[in-house]
Design an enzyme around this catalytic site. Sequence first.
Site, PDB file in Angstrom:
ATOM      1  N   LYS A 198      33.860  37.138  44.952  1.00 38.06           N
ATOM      2  CA  LYS A 198      34.141  38.187  44.788  1.00 38.06           C
ATOM      3  C   LYS A 198      35.645  38.406  45.651  1.00 38.06           C
ATOM      4  O   LYS A 198      36.370  37.450  46.401  1.00 38.06           O
ATOM      5  CB  LYS A 198      33.070  39.101  46.154  1.00 38.06           C
TER       6      LYS A 198
ATOM      7  N   TYR B 137      64.027  39.848  65.549  1.00 34.14           N
ATOM      8  CA  TYR B 137      64.165  40.721  66.308  1.00 34.14           C
ATOM      9  C   TYR B 137      64.015  40.292  67.535  1.00 34.14           C
ATOM     10  O   TYR B 137      61.995  39.677  67.947  1.00 34.14           O
ATOM     11  CB  TYR B 137      63.038  41.206  65.740  1.00 34.14           C
TER      12      TYR B 137
END
Length: 367
Positions: free
Chosen positions: A34, A259
Amino acid sequence: MYSSRIVIHLDKLKANYRRMVDAFPRLKMAPVIKSDAYGHGLVECARALEEENTPYLGVFAVDEAKALRDAGIRTRLILLGGALQLAEAAEVASLDNVAVSAWNLAEIRELSRCAVAQGRVVDLHLKVDTGMSRLGFFAEECPAVVAEIQALPGLRLMGAFTHLASADCPEKDYTSRQSAAFATAISALPAGATEIHQSATPGMLAGVGLGYPIVRPGFTLYGYGSDPRMPGLVFEPVMEFTSQLISLKEIPVGAEISYGGIYRVEDRPRKIAVVPVGYADGYPRILGNQADVLVRGRRAPIRGRVCMGMMMVDVTGIPDAAIGDEVVLMGSRGTERIDASELAAKVGSIPYELLCGLGKHPNRVFV
């Protein structure tokens, strides 16, 4: 042209499957593929497992079952989600050689109506909720549900299944209670309903549900879930994530990286390389300043925050590192290995979540 790629080693998938077959020789395997085979490629993994003559394949949604049939996969499917919406019932009924999860009466009645309209018979597996508190009938509801299924045209009750919530938590007694509830539920099945399955990988490795003919191995197939209770059963990760160094420069003391400046060069200048991988590629941003990559078979720590499409790694300890060198973000080289379990543990998650995310990378190749 992409500098990074996800590599799926189908030979390792096959080897992991054979290990499961050898470890549980009396049982029929229903490998669960799945969610795009946990990010490893639905059709490609199905084809590899079909070559190993697996008797079943487990999928969740009707779109997955249809994709496999359209790709020429003919192995018997267990549609674990059934018809999630009534509008899907007609398409579910049209599929060949599929056992459909039956988990509510409205779905069952609509499947009957569609089967009759199409002149077909739909095979059902009764879904029993023994404690997952998700889809399915409670054990005490099963006798009446079985009677209704048998009375409806176009349906054939072939078996039943449940899902264990805590089989990988041996300290809990919940699994034994679920097992008892499932035994009660299947006592209502007719004699011909023999496709019965209780355990996925955690239950199998815990020795639970092995008295039923079918089991549903999942994440072990993709290289994870080795259990200390079965030390001889070891699985190899199927997915590998690689990239390359695209920049190298020396960063002086006092400089900050990426950052927010969460990494600052303090003691001595650092040789920092740029890797063109970021959270847009499925690599978690939170792994900044936490995880390593492999360069020339040696670990290089990520410095600063992971950006959308780049990250910076410290190769100060790898003096021969050069632009164009391979970077292994997940995989092994020599004696060093970084796998999804290691990375997931650093972000408080599980390997499945990481693999499903990385599997969406646009450059996924199969070898």
